[in-house]
Design a protein around this motif. Structure first.
Motif, PDB file in Angstrom:
ATOM      1  N   ALA A  33       0.823  -1.217   0.000  1.00  0.00           N
ATOM      2  CA  ALA A  33       0.000   0.000   0.000  1.00  0.00           C
ATOM      3  C   ALA A  33       0.854   1.262   0.000  1.00  0.00           C
ATOM      4  CB  ALA A  33      -0.924   0.003   1.212  1.00  0.00           C
ATOM      5  N   LYS A  34       2.136   1.102   0.349  1.00  0.00           N
ATOM      6  CA  LYS A  34       3.075   2.225   0.356  1.00  0.00           C
ATOM      7  C   LYS A  34       2.515   3.423   1.140  1.00  0.00           C
ATOM      8  CE  LYS A  34       5.600   1.053  -3.869  1.00  0.00           C
ATOM      9  NZ  LYS A  34       5.148  -0.336  -3.913  1.00  0.00           N
ATOM     10  N   LEU A  35       2.245   3.176   2.404  1.00  0.00           N
ATOM     11  CA  LEU A  35       1.731   4.230   3.269  1.00  0.00           C
ATOM     12  C   LEU A  35       2.737   5.369   3.368  1.00  0.00           C
ATOM     13  CD1 LEU A  35       0.327   1.909   6.075  1.00  0.00           C
ATOM     14  CD2 LEU A  35      -0.942   2.977   4.205  1.00  0.00           C
ATOM     15  N   ASP A  36       2.241   6.595   3.348  1.00  0.00           N
ATOM     16  CA  ASP A  36       3.132   7.752   3.261  1.00  0.00           C
ATOM     17  C   ASP A  36       3.557   8.313   4.614  1.00  0.00           C
ATOM     18  OD1 ASP A  36       0.830   8.971   4.141  1.00  0.00           O
ATOM     19  OD2 ASP A  36       0.389   9.961   2.233  1.00  0.00           O
ATOM     20  N   GLY A  37       3.050   7.747   5.690  1.00  0.00           N
ATOM     21  CA  GLY A  37       3.451   8.221   7.001  1.00  0.00           C
ATOM     22  C   GLY A  37       2.635   9.375   7.530  1.00  0.00           C
ATOM     23  N   LYS A  38       1.685   9.889   6.752  1.00  0.00           N
ATOM     24  CA  LYS A  38       0.829  10.974   7.241  1.00  0.00           C
ATOM     25  C   LYS A  38      -0.072  10.484   8.369  1.00  0.00           C
ATOM     26  CE  LYS A  38       0.744  13.552   2.869  1.00  0.00           C
ATOM     27  NZ  LYS A  38      -0.113  14.039   1.764  1.00  0.00           N
ATOM     28  N   THR A  39      -0.458   9.207   8.293  1.00  0.00           N
ATOM     29  CA  THR A  39      -1.189   8.556   9.356  1.00  0.00           C
ATOM     30  C   THR A  39      -0.270   7.551  10.033  1.00  0.00           C
ATOM     31  OG1 THR A  39      -3.367   8.789   8.319  1.00  0.00           O
ATOM     32  CG2 THR A  39      -3.094   6.965   9.864  1.00  0.00           C
ATOM     33  N   GLU A  40      -0.275   7.537  11.356  1.00  0.00           N
ATOM     34  CA  GLU A  40       0.525   6.565  12.091  1.00  0.00           C
ATOM     35  C   GLU A  40      -0.242   5.242  12.115  1.00  0.00           C
ATOM     36  OE1 GLU A  40       3.353   6.452  16.072  1.00  0.00           O
ATOM     37  OE2 GLU A  40       1.813   7.998  15.862  1.00  0.00           O
ATOM     38  N   VAL A  41       0.383   4.189  11.604  1.00  0.00           N
ATOM     39  CA  VAL A  41      -0.276   2.891  11.478  1.00  0.00           C
ATOM     40  C   VAL A  41       0.460   1.866  12.336  1.00  0.00           C
ATOM     41  CG1 VAL A  41      -0.909   1.016   9.914  1.00  0.00           C
ATOM     42  CG2 VAL A  41      -1.114   3.399   9.160  1.00  0.00           C
ATOM     43  N   SER A 239      -9.285  -5.246  10.173  1.00  0.00           N
ATOM     44  CA  SER A 239      -7.825  -5.220  10.012  1.00  0.00           C
ATOM     45  C   SER A 239      -7.309  -6.504   9.369  1.00  0.00           C
ATOM     46  CB  SER A 239      -7.138  -5.005  11.367  1.00  0.00           C
ATOM     47  OG  SER A 239      -7.305  -6.123  12.224  1.00  0.00           O
ATOM     48  N   LEU A 240      -8.170  -7.518   9.283  1.00  0.00           N
ATOM     49  CA  LEU A 240      -7.810  -8.787   8.656  1.00  0.00           C
ATOM     50  C   LEU A 240      -8.216  -8.827   7.189  1.00  0.00           C
ATOM     51  CD1 LEU A 240      -9.089 -11.083  11.548  1.00  0.00           C
ATOM     52  CD2 LEU A 240      -6.728 -10.388  11.135  1.00  0.00           C
ATOM     53  N   LYS A 241      -8.700  -7.703   6.674  1.00  0.00           N
ATOM     54  CA  LYS A 241      -9.213  -7.643   5.309  1.00  0.00           C
ATOM     55  C   LYS A 241      -8.499  -6.548   4.520  1.00  0.00           C
ATOM     56  CE  LYS A 241     -13.796  -8.948   7.055  1.00  0.00           C
ATOM     57  NZ  LYS A 241     -15.211  -8.522   7.203  1.00  0.00           N
ATOM     58  N   PRO A 242      -8.538  -6.627   3.188  1.00  0.00           N
ATOM     59  CA  PRO A 242      -7.881  -5.594   2.380  1.00  0.00           C
ATOM     60  C   PRO A 242      -8.369  -4.179   2.670  1.00  0.00           C
ATOM     61  CG  PRO A 242      -8.416  -7.497   1.021  1.00  0.00           C
ATOM     62  CD  PRO A 242      -9.047  -7.740   2.362  1.00  0.00           C
ATOM     63  N   GLU A 243      -9.618  -4.038   3.139  1.00  0.00           N
ATOM     64  CA  GLU A 243     -10.161  -2.708   3.396  1.00  0.00           C
ATOM     65  C   GLU A 243      -9.408  -1.974   4.508  1.00  0.00           C
ATOM     66  OE1 GLU A 243     -14.160  -2.646   5.477  1.00  0.00           O
ATOM     67  OE2 GLU A 243     -13.891  -4.823   5.307  1.00  0.00           O
ATOM     68  N   PHE A 244      -8.565  -2.684   5.260  1.00  0.00           N
ATOM     69  CA  PHE A 244      -7.790  -2.015   6.304  1.00  0.00           C
ATOM     70  C   PHE A 244      -6.955  -0.887   5.722  1.00  0.00           C
ATOM     71  CE2 PHE A 244      -3.985  -1.924   9.228  1.00  0.00           C
ATOM     72  CZ  PHE A 244      -4.638  -1.336  10.289  1.00  0.00           C
ATOM     73  N   VAL A 245      -6.453  -1.085   4.505  1.00  0.00           N
ATOM     74  CA  VAL A 245      -5.675  -0.017   3.844  1.00  0.00           C
ATOM     75  C   VAL A 245      -6.543   1.218   3.619  1.00  0.00           C
ATOM     76  CG1 VAL A 245      -4.497   0.636   1.711  1.00  0.00           C
ATOM     77  CG2 VAL A 245      -3.987  -1.541   2.795  1.00  0.00           C
ATOM     78  N   ASP A 246      -7.804   1.016   3.232  1.00  0.00           N
ATOM     79  CA  ASP A 246      -8.710   2.139   3.040  1.00  0.00           C
ATOM     80  C   ASP A 246      -8.930   2.912   4.337  1.00  0.00           C
ATOM     81  OD1 ASP A 246      -9.075   1.401   0.366  1.00  0.00           O
ATOM     82  OD2 ASP A 246     -10.725   0.056   0.869  1.00  0.00           O
ATOM     83  N   ILE A 247      -9.015   2.162   5.444  1.00  0.00           N
ATOM     84  CA  ILE A 247      -9.189   2.796   6.750  1.00  0.00           C
ATOM     85  C   ILE A 247      -7.937   3.600   7.119  1.00  0.00           C
ATOM     86  CG2 ILE A 247      -9.629   2.394   9.204  1.00  0.00           C
ATOM     87  CD1 ILE A 247     -11.111  -0.179   8.353  1.00  0.00           C
ATOM     88  N   CYS A 248      -6.774   3.034   6.804  1.00  0.00           N
ATOM     89  CA  CYS A 248      -5.511   3.728   7.075  1.00  0.00           C
ATOM     90  C   CYS A 248      -5.417   5.045   6.301  1.00  0.00           C
ATOM     91  CB  CYS A 248      -4.325   2.841   6.720  1.00  0.00           C
ATOM     92  SG  CYS A 248      -4.095   1.419   7.815  1.00  0.00           S
ATOM     93  N   LYS A 249      -6.117   5.122   5.169  1.00  0.00           N
ATOM     94  CA  LYS A 249      -6.067   6.315   4.328  1.00  0.00           C
ATOM     95  C   LYS A 249      -7.306   7.187   4.478  1.00  0.00           C
ATOM     96  CE  LYS A 249      -3.071   4.157   0.845  1.00  0.00           C
ATOM     97  NZ  LYS A 249      -2.909   3.775  -0.573  1.00  0.00           N
ATOM     98  N   SER A 250      -8.130   6.899   5.487  1.00  0.00           N
ATOM     99  CA  SER A 250      -9.416   7.585   5.619  1.00  0.00           C
ATOM    100  C   SER A 250      -9.276   9.069   5.947  1.00  0.00           C
ATOM    101  CB  SER A 250     -10.279   6.901   6.676  1.00  0.00           C
ATOM    102  OG  SER A 250      -9.630   6.894   7.945  1.00  0.00           O
ATOM    103  N   ALA A 251      -8.137   9.487   6.458  1.00  0.00           N
ATOM    104  CA  ALA A 251      -7.953  10.891   6.804  1.00  0.00           C
ATOM    105  C   ALA A 251      -7.391  11.702   5.641  1.00  0.00           C
ATOM    106  CB  ALA A 251      -7.022  11.015   8.008  1.00  0.00           C
ATOM    107  N   ASP A 252      -7.072  11.038   4.539  1.00  0.00           N
ATOM    108  CA  ASP A 252      -6.490  11.747   3.390  1.00  0.00           C
ATOM    109  C   ASP A 252      -7.481  12.749   2.812  1.00  0.00           C
ATOM    110  OD1 ASP A 252      -4.311  10.237   3.774  1.00  0.00           O
ATOM    111  OD2 ASP A 252      -4.536   8.995   1.984  1.00  0.00           O
TER     112      ASP A 252
END
Length: 252
Positions: A33-41, A239-252
């Motif tokens: 997902a290459k999280l950008d660090g804007k959200t702490e995961v 958190s056990l599903k692919p949608e966890f990435v969407d949640i991680c990016k929900s503040a974008d």
């Protein structure tokens, strides 16, 4: 609206789920997902997989244990100590989760003692509070949350709060599919922040991240994230599903 002074935070609690292969798949998906660090995961696998996840997870994502004990070592079969987590370079630990409180007898005082021990060993804590359905129906939501927090305030110092993320998890919404409405969640988050301002300090109240947990998923996360006092999520099943990435990016 995301508060620019409080970095958005998303934790994934795998609970007692997973296999070696399943955990690898989850971590690979998160890495890709290459999280950008804007959200702490932060992700919290079962303890048997902590080192596996620590080795494979790509920063800036971090790892949490789901629990720890109060002592650094000793004859405590089945427990894991905060000093052992620190030795293994595990950054975070979840404490006070309702399942620990209700199923395993973790009292408010025990959770507070665990919190103190964790912080003393250099760990950061995701501290959980929340009321049951019966307690909400009795209109004692804040009384319950304040009681759980009061034990912690009596045990740690003001400076220790900078190492804590507070997770509000209404017990009736955990794993049930029920979700507090954005307005319900915001109301409790605002009350918790106000209480911390009065009981600890305004500095702590303004800076602490208060996150929401309780059947958060890819569909409801964005509306919840818009609330001014909701600084992120502690996610269970999703958190056990692919949608966890969407949640991680929900503040974008």
């Amino acid at each position: 609206m995301v508060n620019p002074n409080r970095k958005f935070f998303v934790g994934g609690n795998f609970k007692m789920n997973g296999t070696v292969d399943m955990i690898n798949e989850l971590i690979n998906h998160l890495n890709n997902a290459k999280l950008d660090g804007k959200t702490e995961v932060v992700v919290a696998p079962p303890s048997i997989y902590l080192l596996q996840v620590k080795e494979k997870l790509t920063p800036p994502a971090q790892v949490a244990a789901q629990n720890c004990y109060t002592a650094d070592s000793g004859a405590y079969t089945g427990e894991i100590s905060p000093s052992q987590l620190q030795d293994a370079n595990i950054e975070w630990v979840i404490l006070g989760h309702s399942e620990r409180r209700s199923m395993f007898g973790d009292t408010d005082k025990f959770v507070a003692d665990k919190t103190k021990a964790a912080i003393a060993n250099g760990l950061k804590v995701i501290l959980c509070v929340g009321e049951s359905q019966e307690e909400r129906e009795k209109d004692i939501t804040m009384e319950v949350n304040e009681r759980q927090l009061e034990a912690v305030t009596k045990t740690i110092e003001e400076k220790d709060w900078e190492h804590i993320v507070l997770a509000y998890e209404p017990v009736w919404a955990i794993g049930t599919g029920l979700v507090a409405s954005p307005q319900q969640a915001q109301e409790v988050h605002a009350d918790l922040r106000q209480w911390l301002g009065q009981r600890v300090s305004q500095k702590v109240a303004d800076s602490i991240r208060i996150i929401y947990g309780g059947s958060v998923n890819g569909k409801n996360c964005k509306e919840l994230a818009r609330q001014p006092d909701i600084d992120g999520f502690l996610v269970g099943g999703a958190s056990l599903k692919p949608e966890f990435v969407d949640i991680c990016k929900s503040a974008d």
